[in-house]
Design a protein around this motif. Structure first.
Motif, PDB file in Angstrom:
ATOM      1  N   ALA A   8      -0.587 -50.288 -82.705  1.00  0.00           N
ATOM      2  CA  ALA A   8       0.733 -51.037 -82.464  1.00  0.00           C
ATOM      3  C   ALA A   8       1.908 -50.258 -83.225  1.00  0.00           C
ATOM      4  O   ALA A   8       1.696 -49.592 -84.252  1.00  0.00           O
ATOM      5  N   PRO A   9       3.198 -50.752 -82.732  1.00  0.00           N
ATOM      6  CA  PRO A   9       4.348 -50.033 -83.561  1.00  0.00           C
ATOM      7  C   PRO A   9       4.093 -50.589 -84.929  1.00  0.00           C
ATOM      8  O   PRO A   9       3.718 -51.653 -85.241  1.00  0.00           O
ATOM      9  N   ARG A  10       4.057 -49.648 -85.940  1.00  0.00           N
ATOM     10  CA  ARG A  10       4.068 -49.679 -87.489  1.00  0.00           C
ATOM     11  C   ARG A  10       2.608 -49.949 -87.775  1.00  0.00           C
ATOM     12  O   ARG A  10       2.411 -50.616 -88.849  1.00  0.00           O
ATOM     13  N   ASP A  11       1.637 -49.985 -86.922  1.00  0.00           N
ATOM     14  CA  ASP A  11       0.423 -50.333 -87.319  1.00  0.00           C
ATOM     15  C   ASP A  11      -0.606 -49.141 -87.145  1.00  0.00           C
ATOM     16  O   ASP A  11      -1.167 -48.857 -86.145  1.00  0.00           O
ATOM     17  N   VAL A  12      -0.396 -48.237 -88.202  1.00  0.00           N
ATOM     18  CA  VAL A  12      -1.045 -46.952 -88.201  1.00  0.00           C
ATOM     19  C   VAL A  12      -2.359 -47.144 -89.148  1.00  0.00           C
ATOM     20  O   VAL A  12      -2.274 -47.563 -90.338  1.00  0.00           O
ATOM     21  N   ARG A  13      -3.740 -46.812 -88.780  1.00  0.00           N
ATOM     22  CA  ARG A  13      -4.734 -46.847 -89.431  1.00  0.00           C
ATOM     23  C   ARG A  13      -5.476 -45.442 -89.542  1.00  0.00           C
ATOM     24  O   ARG A  13      -5.356 -44.858 -88.884  1.00  0.00           O
ATOM     25  N   VAL A  14      -6.363 -45.576 -90.657  1.00  0.00           N
ATOM     26  CA  VAL A  14      -7.287 -44.262 -90.614  1.00  0.00           C
ATOM     27  C   VAL A  14      -8.702 -44.786 -90.576  1.00  0.00           C
ATOM     28  O   VAL A  14      -9.109 -45.780 -91.219  1.00  0.00           O
ATOM     29  N   CYS A  36      -0.216 -32.696 -89.896  1.00  0.00           N
ATOM     30  CA  CYS A  36       1.257 -33.493 -90.285  1.00  0.00           C
ATOM     31  C   CYS A  36       1.519 -34.409 -89.267  1.00  0.00           C
ATOM     32  O   CYS A  36       1.201 -34.549 -88.027  1.00  0.00           O
ATOM     33  N   ILE A  37       2.756 -35.130 -89.847  1.00  0.00           N
ATOM     34  CA  ILE A  37       3.341 -36.077 -88.902  1.00  0.00           C
ATOM     35  C   ILE A  37       4.776 -35.616 -88.129  1.00  0.00           C
ATOM     36  O   ILE A  37       5.433 -35.061 -88.942  1.00  0.00           O
ATOM     37  N   CYS A  38       5.001 -35.749 -87.008  1.00  0.00           N
ATOM     38  CA  CYS A  38       6.073 -35.111 -86.240  1.00  0.00           C
ATOM     39  C   CYS A  38       7.023 -36.133 -85.937  1.00  0.00           C
ATOM     40  O   CYS A  38       6.664 -37.344 -85.958  1.00  0.00           O
ATOM     41  N   GLY A  39       8.332 -35.742 -85.932  1.00  0.00           N
ATOM     42  CA  GLY A  39       9.283 -36.448 -85.596  1.00  0.00           C
ATOM     43  C   GLY A  39       9.268 -37.345 -84.438  1.00  0.00           C
ATOM     44  O   GLY A  39       9.402 -38.576 -84.208  1.00  0.00           O
ATOM     45  N   SER A  40       8.410 -36.504 -83.373  1.00  0.00           N
ATOM     46  CA  SER A  40       8.127 -37.302 -82.153  1.00  0.00           C
ATOM     47  C   SER A  40       7.194 -38.335 -82.330  1.00  0.00           C
ATOM     48  O   SER A  40       6.928 -39.456 -81.442  1.00  0.00           O
ATOM     49  N   GLY A 324       2.803 -42.328 -94.825  1.00  0.00           N
ATOM     50  CA  GLY A 324       3.430 -40.952 -94.412  1.00  0.00           C
ATOM     51  C   GLY A 324       4.407 -41.323 -93.488  1.00  0.00           C
ATOM     52  O   GLY A 324       5.699 -40.885 -93.245  1.00  0.00           O
ATOM     53  N   TYR A 325       3.917 -42.205 -92.556  1.00  0.00           N
ATOM     54  CA  TYR A 325       4.646 -42.602 -91.451  1.00  0.00           C
ATOM     55  C   TYR A 325       5.944 -43.407 -91.911  1.00  0.00           C
ATOM     56  O   TYR A 325       7.119 -43.402 -91.598  1.00  0.00           O
ATOM     57  N   ARG A 326       5.569 -44.348 -92.953  1.00  0.00           N
ATOM     58  CA  ARG A 326       6.557 -45.120 -93.387  1.00  0.00           C
ATOM     59  C   ARG A 326       7.681 -44.336 -94.029  1.00  0.00           C
ATOM     60  O   ARG A 326       9.063 -44.649 -93.877  1.00  0.00           O
ATOM     61  N   ALA A 327       7.319 -43.516 -94.876  1.00  0.00           N
ATOM     62  CA  ALA A 327       8.132 -42.487 -95.451  1.00  0.00           C
ATOM     63  C   ALA A 327       9.208 -41.645 -94.633  1.00  0.00           C
ATOM     64  O   ALA A 327      10.553 -41.831 -94.737  1.00  0.00           O
ATOM     65  N   ARG A 331      13.173 -42.474 -93.691  1.00  0.00           N
ATOM     66  CA  ARG A 331      14.022 -41.308 -94.038  1.00  0.00           C
ATOM     67  C   ARG A 331      13.840 -41.035 -95.548  1.00  0.00           C
ATOM     68  O   ARG A 331      14.833 -40.186 -96.232  1.00  0.00           O
ATOM     69  N   ARG A 332      12.734 -41.288 -96.065  1.00  0.00           N
ATOM     70  CA  ARG A 332      12.636 -40.792 -97.373  1.00  0.00           C
ATOM     71  C   ARG A 332      11.892 -39.378 -97.503  1.00  0.00           C
ATOM     72  O   ARG A 332      12.006 -38.938 -98.418  1.00  0.00           O
ATOM     73  N   ALA A 333      11.282 -38.834 -96.136  1.00  0.00           N
ATOM     74  CA  ALA A 333      10.826 -37.771 -96.118  1.00  0.00           C
ATOM     75  C   ALA A 333      11.248 -36.842 -94.811  1.00  0.00           C
ATOM     76  O   ALA A 333      11.567 -37.871 -93.927  1.00  0.00           O
TER      77      ALA A 333
END
Lengths: 340, 340
Positions: A8-14, A36-40, A324-327, A331-333
């Motif tokens: 879900a939005p903001r719910d990223v799990r490994v 890596c994580i994409c802007g999209s 990584g998604y949070r960063a 815009r910390r990364a």
């Protein structure tokens, strides 16, 4: 194996999932060296794109071929490979014309996700390009960048016809925009104007080849580019954002007869006859046919002529993908590399 | 002298006025051998463009130089010349890049009208091209066509990158569309698809080089072009109408990575990100920089390699201009030539 799934939005799990297997005889399985994580990826993360079912993430990848299907001829087990975010057969008329992202058999490059330990890549012969050998560790981020952001920025610069004697402006200072600056420089542009308001990105843009930085946006930004170009506008403008405003900033910054190369995924953009008729601009873009450029990009990286991996300003283990998604969201990364 | 003036919609008169005089030292006065009515002249005629004061008409012209200003160097009295509907200095950076209609000193080609016995042409050195000698009478219609419809159709074909091995489709069977067919043929296109529903225009399109004619429009027309091109669409599509529908018919008929050259004056056209992002089309067009092509076009006409004058299907004395407008308005004529 471990794999990143967005629930879900903001719910990223490994999560633990089965390793992908060969489905079609043209598939390859790649053990990922980096992803890596994409802007999209932030669109669903921020709730702008709907998530109907748990969604495997990631489409940028490089690594070692672990297994190939029975019909794969050109890609071999043990090779280090880079591929594009779209799989393409490499043989259709559209592929042969250099538009592999328009391939008549186009598929997602990593249908079950590439933010994982392994990924299944369809149409391996058409999609993957092997490096000359096993890369030194410090080359891996740049090879990963070639998979999307470098290839996309490069296409933007090519679509904008950047080249010797040209003044090139780049709208957008994310990883793609920065790579477009690098591409314009490599393609021989005389002057490169980067639109940017962030000191760190301005600094990297200058290292990549920008000769001027413009902090203004919209009409003020356009006026500034015209001021820098004898009132005429830039020959070539790369649009690397994808909003209505950024597209119009790009068109407005282009001289009569000049070229706009747009690679930001367009959201709610409207163009009227007035925007393109009397202005005489050329418009071209879309999802970059990264595969067209991969052999050349790998060669330049291998010879250490370019270092696009510098767009990664945060590296994390795959296990910490959520951070990584949070960063990136905060815009910390600019761009986060994940190590499986 | 006699000159065509539009006083109100459907009120076209031929009046006695003073002969135009040199205003700027860069002007030339041309005694017109022939002039004509443009499709765009029908906009005010039909009331779609407002007429605030009596409006001199016409912007297509060829004829003999009668007088030149003191600063004119390259154009001489007595020469037969052809010019474009925009005057351009020929020396600015935009002119030198081939976009004379974007010249920084751009002006109307015949500010006081060219449907007249004489016309004043500004920036004569940059705007006018002399023929190798006095033309035979049968060449005059073709030289006149070069002034706009041929030059515009030619630019459409060039903007669409028509050339050897290419399949070119042309949307619009007016004089410009027909000239685009002729241009595509001259530029070496392998296959030329003309959209047309009129038997006489279809016949001329075929004489000019069309290999296929499609009568369907919109989605059906697009489907037909795709059927004719192995499902892919044409490499090059010329848009020679200027409506929202025709522009979308052009984009939809183009293959991934293909080129749309648009030369119809755009009216109420809206293009969204979806139209141009995943489709990978190139878009380029605008008011044709006819001046770029004039030397080559004059040469081809002079050698009788092309006969674009055939688009004129009605010839009248200048005195009967009102009948010419009626004939075009009622679609009894494609293009009307007026003899002063």
């Amino acid at each position: 194996m471990r794999k990143v799934v967005m629930h879900a939005p903001r719910d990223v799990r490994v999560e633990d999932v089965e390793r992908p297997r060969i489905v079609e005889p043209t598939d390859a399985i790649v053990r990922l060296a980096a992803t890596c994580i994409c802007g999209s990826d932030l669109w669903p993360y921020r709730g702008a794109d709907e998530i109907i079912r748990p969604q495997p993430m990631g489409h940028e990848y490089c690594g070692v071929v672990e297994e190939v299907g029975s019909a794969v001829r050109d890609v071999e087990v043990g090779q280090f490979v880079v591929g594009s975010f779209f799989a393409s057969d490499g043989t259709c008329e559209i592929c042969r014309s250099g538009y592999q992202t328009g391939c008549v058999h186009r598929q997602p490059g990593a249908p079950e996700g590439a933010q994982a330990e392994y990924a299944r890549i369809p149409l391996a012969d058409g999609t993957l390009v092997a490096t000359p050998g096993m890369p030194d560790a410090d080359l891996v981020p740049s090879l990963l960048a070639a998979s999307d952001v470098l290839g996309t920025g490069w296409f933007g610069a090519v679509a904008a016809e950047a080249g010797p004697g040209k003044t090139v402006a780049v709208v957008g200072d994310g990883a793609v925009g920065l790579c477009a600056v690098l591409a314009a420089k490599q393609l021989g542009a005389e002057r490169i104007i980067a639109f940017s308001r962030h000191a760190d990105r301005q600094a990297l843009a200058r290292e990549f080849g920008a000769t001027d930085v413009v902090e203004e946006r919209g009409e003020e930004g356009i006026a500034r580019v015209r001021e820098l170009t004898g009132g005429l506008g830039a020959h070539s403008v790369v649009e690397a954002v994808g909003t209505h405003e950024s597209m119009h900033q790009a068109i407005g910054s282009t001289r009569a007869g000049g070229h706009v190369g747009f690679v930001g995924v367009l959201h709610d953009v409207t163009i009227t006859g007035d925007d393109i008729f009397m202005t005489h601009v050329h418009l071209h873009g879309g999802p970059a046919p990264v595969r067209r450029f991969l052999p050349d990009l790998i060669d330049r990286i291998w010879k250490r002529e370019i270092d696009p991996g510098r767009v990664f300003d945060l590296e994390l283990p795959l296990e910490e993908a959520a951070e990584g998604y949070r960063a990136m969201d905060e815009r910390r990364a600019t761009k986060v590399l994940l190590r499986p």
